[in-house]
Design a protein around this motif. Structure first.
Motif, PDB file in Angstrom:
ATOM      1  N   GLN A 100     -37.803  41.136   2.728  1.00  0.00           N
ATOM      2  CA  GLN A 100     -37.559  41.339   4.155  1.00  0.00           C
ATOM      3  C   GLN A 100     -37.858  40.319   4.777  1.00  0.00           C
ATOM      4  O   GLN A 100     -38.399  39.360   4.730  1.00  0.00           O
ATOM      5  CB  GLN A 100     -39.011  42.348   4.265  1.00  0.00           C
ATOM      6  CG  GLN A 100     -38.762  42.635   5.993  1.00  0.00           C
ATOM      7  CD  GLN A 100     -39.921  43.428   6.410  1.00  0.00           C
ATOM      8  OE1 GLN A 100     -40.751  43.857   5.739  1.00  0.00           O
ATOM      9  NE2 GLN A 100     -39.985  44.076   7.739  1.00  0.00           N
ATOM     10  N   LEU A 101     -36.612  40.007   5.704  1.00  0.00           N
ATOM     11  CA  LEU A 101     -36.174  39.127   6.520  1.00  0.00           C
ATOM     12  C   LEU A 101     -37.133  39.093   7.606  1.00  0.00           C
ATOM     13  O   LEU A 101     -37.118  39.993   8.532  1.00  0.00           O
ATOM     14  CB  LEU A 101     -34.785  39.016   6.976  1.00  0.00           C
ATOM     15  CG  LEU A 101     -34.092  37.828   7.452  1.00  0.00           C
ATOM     16  CD1 LEU A 101     -32.574  38.026   7.089  1.00  0.00           C
ATOM     17  CD2 LEU A 101     -34.415  37.703   9.059  1.00  0.00           C
ATOM     18  N   GLN A 102     -37.956  37.939   7.694  1.00  0.00           N
ATOM     19  CA  GLN A 102     -38.572  37.931   9.094  1.00  0.00           C
ATOM     20  C   GLN A 102     -38.801  36.499   9.597  1.00  0.00           C
ATOM     21  O   GLN A 102     -38.977  35.427   8.762  1.00  0.00           O
ATOM     22  CB  GLN A 102     -40.254  38.428   8.393  1.00  0.00           C
ATOM     23  CG  GLN A 102     -41.284  38.586   9.695  1.00  0.00           C
ATOM     24  CD  GLN A 102     -42.522  39.219   8.969  1.00  0.00           C
ATOM     25  OE1 GLN A 102     -42.659  39.351   7.712  1.00  0.00           O
ATOM     26  NE2 GLN A 102     -43.414  39.712  10.174  1.00  0.00           N
ATOM     27  N   LEU A 103     -38.998  36.490  10.760  1.00  0.00           N
ATOM     28  CA  LEU A 103     -39.236  35.201  11.607  1.00  0.00           C
ATOM     29  C   LEU A 103     -40.629  35.214  12.308  1.00  0.00           C
ATOM     30  O   LEU A 103     -40.819  36.417  12.782  1.00  0.00           O
ATOM     31  CB  LEU A 103     -38.257  34.748  12.595  1.00  0.00           C
ATOM     32  CG  LEU A 103     -37.137  34.478  12.075  1.00  0.00           C
ATOM     33  CD1 LEU A 103     -35.806  34.370  13.193  1.00  0.00           C
ATOM     34  CD2 LEU A 103     -36.937  32.977  11.464  1.00  0.00           C
ATOM     35  N   VAL A 104     -41.382  34.364  12.399  1.00  0.00           N
ATOM     36  CA  VAL A 104     -42.896  34.293  12.763  1.00  0.00           C
ATOM     37  C   VAL A 104     -43.069  33.123  13.736  1.00  0.00           C
ATOM     38  O   VAL A 104     -42.887  32.106  13.035  1.00  0.00           O
ATOM     39  CB  VAL A 104     -44.026  34.507  11.954  1.00  0.00           C
ATOM     40  CG1 VAL A 104     -45.317  34.602  12.464  1.00  0.00           C
ATOM     41  CG2 VAL A 104     -43.821  35.849  11.108  1.00  0.00           C
ATOM     42  N   GLU A 105     -43.419  33.243  14.895  1.00  0.00           N
ATOM     43  CA  GLU A 105     -43.746  32.349  16.040  1.00  0.00           C
ATOM     44  C   GLU A 105     -45.019  31.930  15.784  1.00  0.00           C
ATOM     45  O   GLU A 105     -46.008  32.968  15.771  1.00  0.00           O
ATOM     46  CB  GLU A 105     -43.084  32.123  17.256  1.00  0.00           C
ATOM     47  CG  GLU A 105     -41.634  32.738  17.267  1.00  0.00           C
ATOM     48  CD  GLU A 105     -41.422  34.355  17.183  1.00  0.00           C
ATOM     49  OE1 GLU A 105     -40.167  34.670  17.580  1.00  0.00           O
ATOM     50  OE2 GLU A 105     -42.142  35.050  16.734  1.00  0.00           O
ATOM     51  N   SER A 106     -45.565  30.823  15.993  1.00  0.00           N
ATOM     52  CA  SER A 106     -46.908  30.531  16.368  1.00  0.00           C
ATOM     53  C   SER A 106     -47.177  29.292  17.157  1.00  0.00           C
ATOM     54  O   SER A 106     -45.990  28.352  17.452  1.00  0.00           O
ATOM     55  CB  SER A 106     -47.671  30.159  14.783  1.00  0.00           C
ATOM     56  OG  SER A 106     -47.173  29.112  14.417  1.00  0.00           O
ATOM     57  N   GLY A 107     -48.386  28.975  17.776  1.00  0.00           N
ATOM     58  CA  GLY A 107     -48.512  27.588  18.530  1.00  0.00           C
ATOM     59  C   GLY A 107     -48.623  27.992  20.034  1.00  0.00           C
ATOM     60  O   GLY A 107     -49.024  26.929  20.676  1.00  0.00           O
ATOM     61  N   GLY A 108     -48.287  29.337  20.431  1.00  0.00           N
ATOM     62  CA  GLY A 108     -48.545  29.423  21.815  1.00  0.00           C
ATOM     63  C   GLY A 108     -49.902  29.122  22.311  1.00  0.00           C
ATOM     64  O   GLY A 108     -50.829  29.384  21.613  1.00  0.00           O
TER      65      GLY A 108
END
Length: 126
Positions: free
Chosen positions: A1-9
């Motif tokens: 499953q293609l996924q992008l995950v942001e972090s650091g906010g």
């Protein structure tokens, strides 16, 4: 499953810095151009930076030029956004997104990007 995950906010005072990270799973980021976008309440999503697949070309709108820096580490399947000298108007949800080609426009456009993360909140306030 293609996924992008942001972090650091997070919450930061005006003039402060944050480093956002975008991690991919299920696909290789190295073949994609990556853009960072933000959306403030009641406003349209706007592009704040993009980088080509090899990492040697970048773009920024005037609103963040000289303060934000995008970079990528294809070996780690990650893209970063270093944000310095933050202002209250930088507040919003920040998203990373992947596109099959690098933007021809002065700044990344939402309609050029196929895959999106869920976003990470950035709040600049004293």
């Amino acid at each position: 499953q293609l996924q992008l995950v942001e972090s650091g906010g997070g919450l930061v005072q005006p003039g402060g810095s944050l480093r956002l990270s975008c991690a991919a799973s299920g696909f290789t980021l190295a073949v994609y151009a990556i853009g960072w976008f933000r959306q403030a309440p009641g406003k349209e999503r706007e592009g704040v930076s993009c980088i080509n697949s090899s990492g040697d070309r970048t773009k920024y709108p005037d609103s963040v030029k000289g303060r934000f820096t995008i970079s990528r580490d294809n070996a780690k399947n990650r893209v970063y956004l270093q944000m310095n000298s933050l202002k209250p108007e930088d507040t919003g949800v920040y998203y990373c997104a992947a596109a099959p080609w690098y933007s021809d426009y002065d700044a990344p456009r939402v309609d050029e990007y196929d895959y999106w993360g869920q976003g990470t909140q950035v709040t600049v306030s004293s």
